[in-house]
Scaffold this motif. Structure first.
Motif, short mmCIF file in Angstrom:
data_model
loop_
_atom_site.label_atom_id
_atom_site.label_comp_id
_atom_site.label_asym_id
_atom_site.label_seq_id
_atom_site.Cartn_x
_atom_site.Cartn_y
_atom_site.Cartn_z
N PRO A 442 0.81 -1.23 0.00
CA PRO A 442 0.00 0.00 0.00
C PRO A 442 0.84 1.27 0.00
O PRO A 442 0.52 2.24 -0.69
CB PRO A 442 -0.83 -0.12 1.28
CG PRO A 442 -0.93 -1.59 1.52
CD PRO A 442 0.40 -2.14 1.10
N LEU A 443 1.92 1.27 0.79
CA LEU A 443 2.80 2.43 0.80
C LEU A 443 3.46 2.62 -0.56
O LEU A 443 3.55 3.73 -1.09
CB LEU A 443 3.87 2.26 1.89
CG LEU A 443 4.93 3.35 1.95
CD1 LEU A 443 4.30 4.69 2.33
CD2 LEU A 443 6.01 2.99 2.96
N THR A 446 1.00 4.05 -3.04
CA THR A 446 0.78 5.48 -2.86
C THR A 446 1.83 6.30 -3.59
O THR A 446 1.54 7.32 -4.21
CB THR A 446 0.81 5.83 -1.35
OG1 THR A 446 -0.16 5.04 -0.67
CG2 THR A 446 0.51 7.30 -1.12
N GLN A 447 3.06 5.81 -3.56
CA GLN A 447 4.16 6.53 -4.19
C GLN A 447 4.24 6.29 -5.70
O GLN A 447 4.59 7.19 -6.45
CB GLN A 447 5.49 6.12 -3.52
CG GLN A 447 5.53 6.29 -2.01
CD GLN A 447 5.46 7.73 -1.59
OE1 GLN A 447 5.82 8.62 -2.35
NE2 GLN A 447 4.97 7.98 -0.39
N LYS A 482 -6.86 -1.81 1.51
CA LYS A 482 -5.98 -0.65 1.61
C LYS A 482 -5.72 -0.04 0.24
O LYS A 482 -5.66 1.19 0.10
CB LYS A 482 -4.64 -1.07 2.26
CG LYS A 482 -4.78 -1.45 3.72
CD LYS A 482 -3.43 -1.86 4.31
CE LYS A 482 -3.56 -2.23 5.78
NZ LYS A 482 -2.26 -2.68 6.35
N GLU A 485 -8.61 2.03 -0.73
CA GLU A 485 -8.56 3.32 -0.05
C GLU A 485 -7.57 4.26 -0.72
O GLU A 485 -7.77 5.48 -0.74
CB GLU A 485 -8.19 3.11 1.43
CG GLU A 485 -9.26 2.37 2.22
CD GLU A 485 -8.78 1.93 3.60
OE1 GLU A 485 -7.56 2.06 3.85
OE2 GLU A 485 -9.61 1.47 4.41
N VAL A 486 -6.50 3.70 -1.28
CA VAL A 486 -5.48 4.52 -1.94
C VAL A 486 -5.95 5.01 -3.30
O VAL A 486 -5.87 6.20 -3.63
CB VAL A 486 -4.15 3.73 -2.09
CG1 VAL A 486 -3.17 4.49 -2.98
CG2 VAL A 486 -3.54 3.45 -0.73
#
Length: 606
Positions: A442-443, A446-447, A482, A485-486
């Protein structure tokens, strides 16, 4: 004593129970001392109960341990601080027993009672107790004495303080190593109480003697003493008194002493930076650099730290590896590149997997210190090497800290350099490595952005839903929520949900089970309309699944979906129209578990 007498009844019961052969009865009696004391009153507790307990000291260690703890909280039951000295005698006896845990608990209780004493009580009762323990024939009492000086010292008269410093010095020179170990353990706390003048004249000589003790078990304990004493001195004084000692400790013949130095060289502070331990009094910062100079720091502390990083014992290198970013934050960039980084390169290929794992956990902390250019040039190759390490924990540790690197060099460069290795690890045979990758996705998403993610990692995320390990499949379903959500619900409707729902008709029941888990996990992240149009048809179809495990998980899924649908007036009617009939059907199922979970889900809507 007449046990029939109402007045004496509580103490009589206690005596009977404390003399009973059953240890559990004696233990319960000790745990009820406060209740018995309340029944007796302050005076009888002082005059009868405490003397009785003092005379009944000979017992099982478990009972004595409990008694030692209870007495530390007993001041209120004997009439308050003016009578607190009465508790000293039984605790003194407990502080001299053979069992270490009992002695330590007695010392702890004595340290609780000591601040409650007046100076008169201290001089009349506490200091004589301290002398008796210090001069005791058995080492057990002398070891306990070492832990009682720091608490009583500030309350004592100047003459008594002088005697206490001399007596503590005797304990530091005791013939028994166990006593010297105890003295070394408590020297730092005592040092903080004596004042700077006596610290320099009396305590530092004691420290130096213990730091050169023939027993390495004593010497290693002086590492924390060094820090405690140095905190009371100026940088110049610390340098004068301790620099040579520090050099000796780093080169100590015992690896255990060197390990203690390595493990305490720097220490993470409560803030988002590094506090200091061994180097607290010397390491460079803006104010301190003027006092000791960068040249001194580089030539002495850096050399000492490098020696620890190159130690011939793996345990020492492991401890030092964990200190690399903390120490590097306190020195200049050129020193890191010229002295620390060469050691780090060697540690990346260290023969010990534990050294490599410790380094992998901390090496990313160098990125913010070195900056983008130096990180790209010097650290990225080391990250790649650690990502391919044969030991799973090494790969796990480097993955878990990639966010720090991403903040420094940016996702584009990170993905170009490390993404291929991450994708390779996503299929690693060690499931914990795969799980770590899932947690990081997920991180990373995001990037990366949606397009790059769909191209490089989308298929990978779906493949985890069919993993052979349940924990991976479970984590993969949470990962989908997740990601929703992103990237948003519209992306999920187009990219994820159709693929998840297609698994609901798979011949293998595990895939159908994963579908239930996935849609249940995703429900809070999508709109009620998506649940109505996409999820409910699959759920209702699986109500008739031939596998009981599928059916009771359908009931659990419906239970989770009901609150989501009820929040929206447009979808609330679906609860009565579709979900309630499904649950009623399941509540009549032949399987006990299916009936249980369906009836549980029905309760809020009945």
């Amino acid at each position: 004593m007449n046990p029939e007498s109402e007045e004496l009844y509580p103490i009589a019961i206690l005596i009977d129970e404390l003399r009973h052969d059953d240890v559990s009865l004696r233990l319960n009696a000790i745990k009820r001392l406060n209740t018995i004391a309340l029944a007796l009153g302050h005076q009888r507790t002082r005059e009868e109960l405490i003397p009785f307990l003092d005379e009944s000291i000979d017992d099982e260690d478990e009972v004595l341990l409990t008694l030692a703890g209870e007495l530390g909280e007993f001041t209120e039951y004997i009439g308050g601080p003016q009578f607190a000295h009465i508790l000293l005698q039984p605790l003194e006896n407990l502080a001299a027993v053979e069992e270490t845990m009992v002695r330590d608990k007695a010392v702890e209780s004595l340290n609780k009672i000591c601040p409650q004493l007046s100076q008169a009580q201290l001089e009349q009762y506490y200091i004589p107790l301290l002398k008796r323990l210090t001069l005791g024939d058995w080492f057990t009492s002398r070891t306990s004495a070492t832990g009682l000086y720091a608490c009583g010292y500030p309350l004592a008269s100047p003459a008594s303080q002088e005697d206490m410093r001399k007596s503590f010095g005797q304990l530091c020179a005791d013939d028994t190593p166990m006593v010297r170990r105890a003295a070394a353990t408590h020297l730092g706390a005592f040092a903080k109480k004596v004042g700077k003048e006596h610290l320099i004249s009396d305590i530092i000589p004691l420290f130096n003697k213990l730091a050169q003790d023939e027993q390495d078990s004593v010497r290693l304990l002086t590492v924390t003493d060094l820090v405690a004493i140095a905190e009371e001195l100026s940088p110049e004084e610390s340098k004068a008194y301790f620099l040579q000692t520090l050099k000796s400790m780093v080169a100590d013949k015992s690896w255990r002493v060197r390990y203690m130095i390595a493990d305490n060289f720097v220490k993470a502070s409560p803030w988002d930076s590094y506090g200091l331990e061994i180097a607290a009094f010397l390491i460079i910062n803006e104010q301190l650099s003027k006092a000791v100079g960068e040249e001194f720091t580089r030539e002495d502390l850096v050399v000492a730290f490098v020696r620890l990083l190159k130690d011939n014992e793996a345990e020492v290198r492991t401890a030092a590896s964990g200190q690399v970013p903390g120490f590097s934050e306190l020195i200049d960039k050129d020193t890191i590149l010229n002295y620390i980084l060469p050691c780090v390169r060697d540690l990346v290929t260290d023969t010990s997997q534990h050294v490599r794992a410790a380094l992998a956990m901390q090496i990313s902390g160098l990125a913010p210190i070195l900056g983008k250019e130096a990180t790209t040039e010097h650290l990225l190759p080391l990250f790649l090497q650690l990502l391919k390490d044969e030991f799973p924990d090494v790969r796990l540790n480097i993955i878990s800290k990639l966010e720090t690197v991403n903040k420094v060099i940016g996702i584009e460069l990170l993905s170009q350099s490390l993404l291929p290795a991450i994708v390779e690890l996503a299929e690693d045979k060690q499931w914990r490595v795969r799980l770590a990758i899932i947690d990081y996705i997920p991180l990373l998403a995001t990037q990366l952005g949606v397009e790059f993610f769909d191209e490089k990692l989308g298929a990978l995320c779906m493949s985890w839903l069919g993993d052979s390990v349940f924990s991976i499949r479970e984590a993969a379903t949470v990962n989908l929520r997740k990601l929703t959500e992103v990237f948003g619900v519209d992306w999920a409707k187009q990219t994820i949900i159709p693929k998840v729902l297609a698994m609901g008709t798979h011949p293998n029941y595990l895939y159908r089970m994963t579908t239930i888990f996935a849609i249940t996990a995703m429900a809070p992240a999508v709109t009620p309309e998506v649940i109505r149009d996409y999820i409910l048809p699959t759920v209702t179809n699986l109500v008739s699944d031939p596998i009981p495990n599928i059916r009771f998980n359908v009931a659990k899924s419906i239970e989770a979906l009901i609150p989501v649908l009820m929040q929206n007036p447009d979808t609330a009617p679906l609860v009565d129209q579709q979900l309630k009939p499904a649950l009623i059907k399941l509540s009549e199922d032949s399987d006990n578990d299916v009936r249980f979970f369906s009836q549980k889900a029905l309760l809020p809507v009945q």
